[in-house]
Motif scaffolding. Structure first.
Motif, PDB file in Angstrom:
ATOM      1  N   ASN A   1      -5.228   8.169 -15.521  1.00 10.44           N
ATOM      2  CA  ASN A   1      -5.977   6.936 -15.801  1.00 10.44           C
ATOM      3  C   ASN A   1      -5.399   5.711 -15.096  1.00 10.44           C
ATOM      4  N   LEU A   2      -4.610   5.940 -14.055  1.00 10.32           N
ATOM      5  CA  LEU A   2      -4.073   4.819 -13.277  1.00 10.32           C
ATOM      6  C   LEU A   2      -5.089   4.426 -12.209  1.00 10.32           C
ATOM      7  N   ASN A   3      -5.535   3.214 -12.251  1.00 12.32           N
ATOM      8  CA  ASN A   3      -6.581   2.748 -11.335  1.00 12.32           C
ATOM      9  C   ASN A   3      -6.073   1.540 -10.555  1.00 12.32           C
ATOM     10  N   ARG A   4      -5.486   1.797  -9.399  1.00  7.17           N
ATOM     11  CA  ARG A   4      -4.951   0.726  -8.564  1.00  7.17           C
ATOM     12  C   ARG A   4      -5.456   0.892  -7.138  1.00  7.17           C
ATOM     13  N   ASP A   5      -5.997  -0.157  -6.603  1.00  4.73           N
ATOM     14  CA  ASP A   5      -6.590  -0.106  -5.262  1.00  4.73           C
ATOM     15  C   ASP A   5      -5.545   0.106  -4.169  1.00  4.73           C
ATOM     16  N   ASN A   6      -4.271  -0.177  -4.483  1.00  2.71           N
ATOM     17  CA  ASN A   6      -3.233  -0.054  -3.459  1.00  2.71           C
ATOM     18  C   ASN A   6      -2.512   1.296  -3.510  1.00  2.71           C
ATOM     19  N   LEU A   7      -2.987   2.222  -4.367  1.00  2.00           N
ATOM     20  CA  LEU A   7      -2.422   3.571  -4.430  1.00  2.00           C
ATOM     21  C   LEU A   7      -3.396   4.564  -3.816  1.00  2.00           C
ATOM     22  N   TYR A   8      -2.907   5.330  -2.842  1.00  2.00           N
ATOM     23  CA  TYR A   8      -3.711   6.346  -2.161  1.00  2.00           C
ATOM     24  C   TYR A   8      -3.041   7.698  -2.409  1.00  2.00           C
ATOM     25  N   VAL A   9      -3.796   8.643  -2.939  1.00  2.00           N
ATOM     26  CA  VAL A   9      -3.244   9.954  -3.288  1.00  2.00           C
ATOM     27  C   VAL A   9      -3.965  11.033  -2.490  1.00  2.00           C
ATOM     28  N   LEU A  10      -3.176  11.880  -1.829  1.00  2.00           N
ATOM     29  CA  LEU A  10      -3.706  13.040  -1.121  1.00  2.00           C
ATOM     30  C   LEU A  10      -3.127  14.299  -1.753  1.00  2.00           C
ATOM     31  N   THR A  11      -3.964  15.104  -2.389  1.00  2.00           N
ATOM     32  CA  THR A  11      -3.549  16.416  -2.874  1.00  2.00           C
ATOM     33  C   THR A  11      -3.931  17.469  -1.842  1.00  2.00           C
ATOM     34  N   GLU A  12      -3.413  18.697  -2.033  1.00  2.00           N
ATOM     35  CA  GLU A  12      -3.643  19.802  -1.098  1.00  2.00           C
ATOM     36  C   GLU A  12      -3.335  19.376   0.342  1.00  2.00           C
ATOM     37  N   THR A  13      -2.254  18.605   0.473  1.00  2.00           N
ATOM     38  CA  THR A  13      -1.847  18.061   1.768  1.00  2.00           C
ATOM     39  C   THR A  13      -0.356  18.313   1.958  1.00  2.00           C
ATOM     40  N   VAL A  14      -0.003  18.907   3.087  1.00  2.00           N
ATOM     41  CA  VAL A  14       1.394  19.258   3.360  1.00  2.00           C
ATOM     42  C   VAL A  14       1.983  18.303   4.382  1.00  2.00           C
ATOM     43  N   ALA A  15       3.171  17.793   4.085  1.00  2.00           N
ATOM     44  CA  ALA A  15       3.922  16.996   5.056  1.00  2.00           C
ATOM     45  C   ALA A  15       4.657  17.961   5.983  1.00  2.00           C
ATOM     46  N   GLU A  16       4.208  18.043   7.230  1.00  2.00           N
ATOM     47  CA  GLU A  16       4.781  19.030   8.154  1.00  2.00           C
ATOM     48  C   GLU A  16       5.970  18.499   8.929  1.00  2.00           C
TER      49      GLU A  16
ATOM     50  N   ARG B   1       0.864  -1.188   0.000  1.00  2.00           N
ATOM     51  CA  ARG B   1       0.000   0.000   0.000  1.00  2.00           C
ATOM     52  C   ARG B   1       0.897   1.234   0.000  1.00  2.00           C
ATOM     53  N   VAL B   2       0.609   2.173  -0.910  1.00  2.00           N
ATOM     54  CA  VAL B   2       1.450   3.353  -1.079  1.00  2.00           C
ATOM     55  C   VAL B   2       0.593   4.600  -0.929  1.00  2.00           C
ATOM     56  N   LEU B   3       1.070   5.531  -0.096  1.00  2.00           N
ATOM     57  CA  LEU B   3       0.425   6.837   0.058  1.00  2.00           C
ATOM     58  C   LEU B   3       1.302   7.885  -0.610  1.00  2.00           C
ATOM     59  N   LEU B   4       0.732   8.614  -1.574  1.00  2.00           N
ATOM     60  CA  LEU B   4       1.438   9.682  -2.289  1.00  2.00           C
ATOM     61  C   LEU B   4       0.866  11.020  -1.841  1.00  2.00           C
ATOM     62  N   ILE B   5       1.737  11.924  -1.364  1.00  2.00           N
ATOM     63  CA  ILE B   5       1.314  13.195  -0.782  1.00  2.00           C
ATOM     64  C   ILE B   5       1.741  14.342  -1.696  1.00  2.00           C
ATOM     65  N   GLU B   6       0.807  15.232  -2.006  1.00  2.00           N
ATOM     66  CA  GLU B   6       1.089  16.399  -2.836  1.00  2.00           C
ATOM     67  C   GLU B   6       0.468  17.635  -2.202  1.00  2.00           C
ATOM     68  N   ALA B   7       1.285  18.703  -2.068  1.00  2.00           N
ATOM     69  CA  ALA B   7       0.803  19.934  -1.441  1.00  2.00           C
ATOM     70  C   ALA B   7      -0.152  20.705  -2.345  1.00  2.00           C
ATOM     71  N   GLY B   8       0.006  20.567  -3.666  1.00  2.00           N
ATOM     72  CA  GLY B   8      -0.831  21.310  -4.592  1.00  2.00           C
ATOM     73  C   GLY B   8      -2.066  20.547  -5.024  1.00  2.00           C
TER      74      GLY B   8
END
Length: 307
Positions: free
Chosen positions: A247-262, A68-75
């Motif tokens: 168009n990437l559709n994978r159940d094990n990928l979690y993406v959070l946009t507008e999220t800052v790693a503090e 399981r992968v969490l990808l974090i993006e501030a924008g």
């Protein structure tokens, strides 16, 4: 409704009608990963901070269905304009840019605001969404020197070249004719070149004073002038978000946009988790069973990731 939106787009942006129509048509080509639902205390195998190169990392890691992968993006997600090569001039100094400026100094006193503007992408795909498309690999000698310094051959150019090839689809007959061994033809990133007579004339002028021209600098021959290769294909920007997340559709990928790693949480000098500030302002802590991967750009790792 569409025609009303088209009229507003033309009126509010002063874009030609043909360009606005193209933007609407292209909007349907992009399907970014949905915003994930992540709660305080959730655990992932990998947490990737930053979605520029991080988009590539997240794509490759999630090829393994058991992680399981969490990808974090501030924008935010990229705008349609960022995918249209002709509109790149609108992107820097916009909401898709961190809009950094340098410290004022003597060399910058004649610049606007007395400092240099230093752009860095703030959207899914990072700076690959706002750059000027130039595609140029690192020099082979750099990779080999890193391998020698680290005593680790995995850094050598011979070892990384297959990954460069795997990443690209080169669409240039001349380059494929002479340098096919250095390029791929079925990767996610389309690479093109646009030869131009005026450019050729400039290169010939340098040849007259002994500076060589080179067909392709993305080989072992990295000295000279060349006509640039671009991350443009099928009429749109080949950003990392377009190439690796669209168009990437994978159940094990979690993406959070507008999220800052503090802040990155360490235990016994091992990164085990990250404190996040969500777009709502709520702060949560998430944990990594295996690794926290910092891919937050040139400037952000020391400023927004809590080292």
């Amino acid at each position: 409704m569409a025609s009303s939106f088209l009229g507003n787009l033309v009126e509010s942006t002063y874009l030609p009608l043909e360009t606005a129509t193209t933007i609407l048509a292209m909007a349907g080509l992009f399907k970014w990963p949905p915003q994930a639902t992540v709660n305080d205390g959730d655990r992932f195998d990998f947490i990737v901070i930053g979605s520029g190169v991080g988009a590539v990392i997240a794509n490759r890691l999630t090829e393994n269905e058991d992680v399981r992968v969490l990808l974090i993006e501030a924008g935010k997600n990229p705008s349609v304009e960022s995918m249209l090569p002709g509109l790149f001039i609108l992107l820097q100094n916009s909401y898709q840019d961190w809009n950094y400026v340098s410290e004022p100094e003597e060399a910058t006193k004649n610049q606007q605001f007395g400092a240099y503007r230093t752009s860095a992408g703030k959207c899914l795909g990072g700076s690959s969404n706002i750059n000027h498309f130039i595609h140029l690999r690192g020099d082979p000698c750099d990779f080999d020197s890193w391998a020698a310094y680290l005593k680790d051959e995995s850094w050598s150019y011979k070892n990384v070249l297959p990954y460069f090839r795997k990443s690209e689809t080169i669409q240039d007959e001349d380059i494929l004719k002479y340098y096919a061994n250095f390029h791929g033809v079925d990767g996610p990133v389309i690479i093109t070149r646009q030869p131009d007579d005026s450019t050729r004339n400039i290169m010939e002028s340098f040849e007259e004073i002994g500076v060589p021209s080179v067909l392709d600098l993305n080989t072992n021959n990295t000295v000279g002038f060349t006509e640039s290769s671009f991350i443009i294909g099928n009429g749109r920007r080949q950003s990392t978000s377009q190439a690796y997340l669209n168009n990437l559709n994978r159940d094990n990928l979690y993406v959070l946009t507008e999220t800052v790693a503090e802040k990155i949480i360490f235990e016994d000098n091992v990164a085990v988790g990250v404190i996040l500030r969500l777009g709502s302002g709520e702060k949560i802590t998430v944990y990594a069973n295996r690794e926290v991967i910092v891919s937050a750009g040139t400037f952000n790792p020391l400023t927004s990731s809590g080292f």
